[in-house]
Design an enzyme around this catalytic site. Structure first.
Site, short mmCIF file in Angstrom:
data_model
loop_
_atom_site.label_atom_id
_atom_site.label_comp_id
_atom_site.label_asym_id
_atom_site.label_seq_id
_atom_site.Cartn_x
_atom_site.Cartn_y
_atom_site.Cartn_z
N HIS A 48 -12.93 39.14 103.19
CA HIS A 48 -13.76 37.93 103.26
C HIS A 48 -15.23 38.35 103.31
O HIS A 48 -15.53 39.52 103.50
CB HIS A 48 -13.42 37.11 104.51
CG HIS A 48 -13.80 37.81 105.78
ND1 HIS A 48 -12.98 38.76 106.36
CD2 HIS A 48 -14.92 37.76 106.52
CE1 HIS A 48 -13.58 39.24 107.44
NE2 HIS A 48 -14.77 38.66 107.56
N HIS A 69 -21.21 41.15 102.36
CA HIS A 69 -20.36 42.26 101.91
C HIS A 69 -18.89 41.92 102.22
O HIS A 69 -18.62 40.99 102.96
CB HIS A 69 -20.75 43.55 102.64
CG HIS A 69 -20.47 43.49 104.11
ND1 HIS A 69 -21.31 42.84 104.99
CD2 HIS A 69 -19.43 43.95 104.85
CE1 HIS A 69 -20.80 42.93 106.21
NE2 HIS A 69 -19.65 43.58 106.15
#
Length: 180
Positions: free
Chosen positions: A37, A120
């Site tokens: 995620h 990220h």
């Protein structure tokens, strides 16, 4: 007390591509594909009342769906790397969505997130990794680009307290609206 954070889910096919990168680094604890995620705002362990308030406020978020792509990879931790990640291409829409989440949390009395937003996808947690293997990994995956995918919702996740997080559960999901 739930441990909560908001984030953007990674499509299954993109997660599969990331999963293919796994391996080759002693000292890496690879993240499960289901846990990939992009974190928007980590809230931590909060009481049930605040959790309900956050959930309610997130329902009012107004943002349009947008496109996103992962590109390249990197390390957090400088000379003592602790996290290997896939980078996210610059996205003003993602930054706006994150800023909305940050404002909601602060308006509800939470302190500002002390970390600068660096979107990220964590691939691995590192403990005393082989630095040469890390550099080979970065060199061989630095040109990676995912397909462009649409972000049509964000999610309120919960996690159990554990080292490195996960597994994560979706508590609520919130659709982004095209008509805004």
């Amino acid at each position: 007390m739930p441990r909560l954070f908001t984030g953007v889910e990674i499509p299954d096919d993109v997660a599969f591509d990331l999963d293919l990168m796994r391996g080759g680094i002693i000292g890496a604890r690879w993240i499960d594909r289901e846990s990939y995620h992009i974190t928007l705002r980590f809230m931590g362990d909060i009481d049930e009342r605040l959790a309900r308030e956050i959930s309610y406020e997130l329902e009012g978020v107004e943002a349009r769906p947008f496109q996103l792509r992962l590109a390249g990879c990197g390390l957090f931790g400088g000379n003592k790397p602790h996290t290997l990640f896939a980078s996210v291409e610059e996205s003003p829409e993602l930054r706006r969505l994150q800023a909305i989440h940050e404002r909601i949390c602060q308006a509800l009395g939470m302190p500002p997130d002390p970390r600068k937003f660096a979107p990220h996808v964590t691939l691995a947690r590192l403990k005393e990794p082989d630095h040469q293997a890390l550099h080979r990994f970065i060199a061989s995956h630095n040109l990676y680009k995912s397909r462009v995918f649409e972000v049509a919702r964000f999610v309120l996740f919960s996690s159990r307290p554990s080292r490195g997080g996960g597994p994560y559960a979706v508590e609520e999901s919130y659709r982004l609206q095209a008509g805004l």
